[in-house]
Design an enzyme around this catalytic site. Sequence first.
Site, PDB file in Angstrom:
ATOM      1  N   ASP B  53      21.057  38.452  20.691  1.00  7.93           N
ATOM      2  CA  ASP B  53      20.026  39.057  21.550  1.00  7.93           C
ATOM      3  C   ASP B  53      18.647  38.477  21.285  1.00  7.93           C
ATOM      4  OD1 ASP B  53      21.531  40.742  22.957  1.00  7.93           O
ATOM      5  OD2 ASP B  53      21.038  42.542  21.807  1.00  7.93           O
ATOM      6  N   TYR B 112      27.290  38.988   9.660  1.00 13.82           N
ATOM      7  CA  TYR B 112      25.935  39.352  10.063  1.00 13.82           C
ATOM      8  C   TYR B 112      25.261  40.097   8.914  1.00 13.82           C
ATOM      9  CZ  TYR B 112      26.206  38.378  15.120  1.00 13.82           C
ATOM     10  OH  TYR B 112      26.271  37.784  16.344  1.00 13.82           O
TER      11      TYR B 112
END
Lengths: 247, 247
Positions: B53, B112
């Site tokens: 994003d 992540y």
Amino acid sequence: MARRLKLIIAYDGTPFAGWQSQSHRNTIQDHIERAFERVLGKPVRVHGAGRTDAGVHALAQCAHADLPNDRLSAARWTEALNALLPPAIRMLRCQYVSNDFHARLSAKGKIYRYRIWLAPVLPPFECHRAWHTPRPIDFKILKRAAKRFVGTHNFAGFAANRGKEEKSTIRTIYSVRVRQEGPCMAIEFDGDGFLYKMIRLIVGSLVKCALDKMCIEDVAARLDSGQVGPPRFAAPAEGLFLVRVRY
Amino acid sequence: MARRLKLIIAYDGTPFAGWQSQSHRNTIQDHIERAFERVLGKPVRVHGAGRTDAGVHALAQCAHADLPNDRLSAARWTEALNALLPPAIRMLRCQYVSNDFHARLSAKGKIYRYRIWLAPVLPPFECHRAWHTPRPIDFKILKRAAKRFVGTHNFAGFAANRGKEEKSTIRTIYSVRVRQEGPCMAIEFDGDGFLYKMIRLIVGSLVKCALDKMCIEDVAARLDSGQVGPPRFAAPAEGLFLVRVRY
């Protein structure tokens, strides 16, 4: 009666035109003075321990300000100033001090760190925070050259003229420490004070020696001569951090 | 014949509108495709391992591109692309791979990291690189809540709808590791894949639990239900880093 507030300030120097107030008002001093003025409704002068150039960072710059009719606690000043300052300037701590403390005149010394990134690629998170030097440099030579700067010298050969002459170009460097962690080399200077661009001109010479583009004897000769001498190379501002001011 | 080049890419997501190509062309994919086009004189499609994003960072995103009539070595591609890309996007390594490698389809999993800064003041050098949470949070509760997400679940309750439906909302999280170093907490997720906004919605819930604004049972119930359920809170993009893609 005015009370003197001591400020400990961190900043990412990238978006600012250095510490010292200028007519365009995009300096760290200007931003802090504007924040005080917004709280107090009148202008306040902020006195820094020293100027840093455009692009130079600070982990803990020190300054003071005299605040007339002040009713805020030091902790509230930290919050209020941080609420008004851009996020690249942070008030780490505010503290009321006696009126004989002076951020510049009371300083006993300063510690600066210069960061060099020695790898073919500069990671995006190191951009503007280190000098990228992709070519391999000789760590031993750099360390040996760095040692020559320790002591009391006339640093005229490693200072830029600021327009108005400095009273004296004699300064004492207590220590120069060179460390390497992975691709990052850090050169840390502890001294009683530093002339304009002095660290960047010293680091420029050190790296030229380590790249075999200059010999240590030439550097030493310039240091001993106390003269400005032939053209010099200043390492870029983005690698330089004011670590702290000693009192 | 076309040769497939594998790209390992780091980026500071702050100035970009995420990974995936958009009409305004300020995405990481767009910048890389433009750099290829400038070298080759014709458009090249870059296939990422996954989208990130706007504002999300990558330490080692992976992608591939098929390069027709290519005469550059992989090392020269690294140099050429870095010379053309903005400094916030860096090609760490390029490597020619066989044509059956696919950045997205060959991926076995992804790691992540989510960074939270737990102190009253966010240092300027952490700005846009961590979520600033000045209020103290309960580390033990956060750790306990994080454990509930390990395993294979229907993560529909922790995913945002992307417009077109995902085929399946079942994913496996192999591990969640929570570490704290000084004021910085890092939550690291290793999983076979992550739905849109999944990590930010999970971290949002974890921090709500740790701030005593939500209880672990509610989080577990949402996870078990496989339903989107009541309004959810996504942690901000700036704390999220794609650490690497596993193949």
